[in-house]
Design an enzyme around this catalytic site. Structure first.
Site, PDB file in Angstrom:
ATOM      1  N   GLY A 146       0.831  -1.196   0.000  1.00 16.52           N
ATOM      2  CA  GLY A 146       0.000   0.000   0.000  1.00 16.52           C
ATOM      3  C   GLY A 146       0.858   1.235   0.000  1.00 16.52           C
ATOM      4  N   GLY A 161       0.613   5.801   0.582  1.00 17.50           N
ATOM      5  CA  GLY A 161      -0.180   6.950   1.003  1.00 17.50           C
ATOM      6  C   GLY A 161       0.672   8.185   1.009  1.00 17.50           C
ATOM      7  N   GLY A 162       0.157   9.246   1.660  1.00 14.12           N
ATOM      8  CA  GLY A 162       0.862  10.506   1.659  1.00 14.12           C
ATOM      9  C   GLY A 162       2.200  10.447   2.374  1.00 14.12           C
ATOM     10  CB  VAL A 208       3.073  -0.308   3.692  1.00 14.15           C
ATOM     11  CG1 VAL A 208       3.196  -1.541   4.593  1.00 14.15           C
ATOM     12  CG2 VAL A 208       2.780   0.927   4.534  1.00 14.15           C
ATOM     13  CE  LYS A 259       3.937   5.126   6.969  1.00 18.41           C
ATOM     14  NZ  LYS A 259       2.876   5.695   7.816  1.00 18.41           N
ATOM     15  CG  ASP A 268      -4.145  10.041   9.801  1.00 21.73           C
ATOM     16  OD1 ASP A 268      -5.160  10.608   9.344  1.00 21.73           O
ATOM     17  OD2 ASP A 268      -3.258   9.563   9.082  1.00 21.73           O
TER      18      ASP A 268
END
Length: 446
Positions: A86, A88-89, A93, A108, A201
């Protein structure tokens, strides 16, 4: 809020196709920038050429991400990167193998590179330290933290499953399952809150659902230790994901961020599970934050009429603008969800139209004052007009028949005069709209 305001502007990364906000400064996501650094200069050229529309260069990053099982994407210190899980910002990962311990982990990698400041590094270390201090079956444990080649990384326990956002997109989450998931996560966050750690978050992408259906909370990337005096936690920068961000967090005043902020995040995730939409979503980061601060979320039943009214009430209580009006703790939220699951009366109360009106007035005092002035002015004008001649009813048209005098010398003819008067009065009374004054009322006139 109308549906048009819930549509997100489509701006996509030129490399991986990931969607990001329209006001982002770069042409591709930060994860692809990191990936170009991990895999060498060829990929950086690929990214640059993709942004110019060269379709022949698109194969390199895609091949990296879709490497066959058992093949290594690259070496990263003590880790072999096996496949991307995955992005993201904050980074990417990977499923990775830790060579020294011969175990498979989730790795990560956050690419700070030349932009890495002391504040960024402190925040990254704080993320790992906060999560590592927590020992809970629903919190993904941290194994190791480090820095390499301008990138920070940490390894976590590998959870075989999917992020909650993908699970919800597939339509496999019923309202009851959604309530069970949020109840477990609420107890998990209560455990963290008791130890002075906030997540800050909470969103579907940071919740992993394993093969048994159990939720696991990950990515304490914005967590902070409540007692810390670090300047990292006192920044005015708004941290979090805008669509799931509490109003006090969206204002950038992190000194007001409390456990109620995480309760809001849980309510936002529950809203997403019930409706298929986040509570607020604009075309840009600014528009989304403006909606978070100024608008009320659409009632879940307007998205899905089958949504249970009590469950929607619990959800909306979490999403109150005022932190004091939310559940006092994450545990209180879990307990109210348990009551709903057991078909018991919930403690949250339905929001009446009067309460909605009061909240609107508090949010828009200037507009409310102007409307009140206009209503008062219109009322005053109406009273003046009503009392004026314009609306006064016209006087009624009336007629009186005076008694007749008997001028005849014959006294017996006196009764005749009375009969003539009565006959005239009777006939006049049949005329519509004509007021006939009674005989007794005119007897005093000679």
């Amino acid at each position: 809020m109308d549906n048009s305001r819930m549509k997100i502007a489509n701006r996509f990364c030129g490399t991986c196709g990931a969607r990001f906000f329209a006001d982002a400064p770069q042409e591709f996501c930060s994860a692809c920038l990191l990936e170009s650094g991990l895999f060498g200069g060829d990929d950086e050229e690929a990214i640059n050429s993709e942004s110019l529309g060269d379709s022949n260069s698109r194969s390199m990053p895609q091949n990296y991400r879709n490497a066959r099982p058992g093949h290594t994407l690259a070496d990263f210190g003590d880790y072999e990167l096996l496949e991307e899980m995955g992005r993201g910002g904050q980074g990417i990962v990977y499923r990775a193998r830790q060579k020294s311990l011969n175990r498979t982990v989730a790795l990560k990698i956050v690419g700070l590179g030349q932009w890495a400041t002391q504040r960024h590094l402190k925040r990254f270390h704080l993320e790992a330290e906060a999560a590592a201090s927590l020992d809970h079956p629903c919190i993904v444990p941290i194994y190791e933290i480090g820095e390499r080649d301008g990138s920070c990384y940490f390894s976590m326990k590998l959870i075989e499953g999917e992020p909650l956002d993908k699970v919800s997109e597939s339509g496999r989450t019923s309202p009851r399952q959604a309530a069970e998931i949020i109840a477990r996560l609420a107890r998990t966050l209560h455990y963290a809150h008791e130890r002075g750690v906030l997540h800050r978050d909470i969103k579907p992408g940071n919740i992993l659902i394993d093969r048994k259906g159990d939720p696991h909370l990950t990515d304490f990337g914005l967590a902070r230790v409540v007692e810390t005096e670090s300047t990292v936690t006192r920044t005015t920068e708004a941290l979090g994901t805008p669509s799931y961000m509490a109003p006090e967090q969206a204002k950038g005043n992190n000194t007001r961020v409390t456990s109620a902020t995480d309760v809001y995040g849980l309510g936002a995730v529950l809203y997403h599970l019930l409706t298929g939409h986040p509570p607020f979503a604009g075309g840009t980061t600014y528009e989304t934050i403006r909606l978070v601060l100024e608008s009320e979320p659409r009632h879940p039943r307007l998205w899905n009429a089958k949504t249970d009214r009590d469950l929607a009430t619990i959800c909306l209580k979490c999403l109150e603008k005022d932190p004091q009006r939310r559940y006092s703790t994450a545990l209180a939220l879990a307990e109210d969800l348990d009551r709903w699951l057991k078909h018991e009366p919930i403690q949250a109360r339905h929001i009446t139209m009067l309460a909605r009106g009061r909240k609107w007035v508090r949010r828009n005092p200037a507009v409310a004052g102007l409307l009140a002035s206009l209503v008062a002015l219109a009322t005053a004008i109406g009273v003046i007009i009503w009392k004026s001649e314009l609306f006064r009813p016209p006087p009624a048209t009336g007629i009186a028949v005076l008694p007749f005098d008997n001028l005849s010398p014959e006294k017996e003819d006196a009764s005749l005069t009375d009969g003539v008067q009565d006959d005239i009065l009777t006939k006049l009374a049949k005329v519509a709209g004509l007021k006939v004054i009674s005989r007794t009322s005119v007897m005093e006139y000679p």
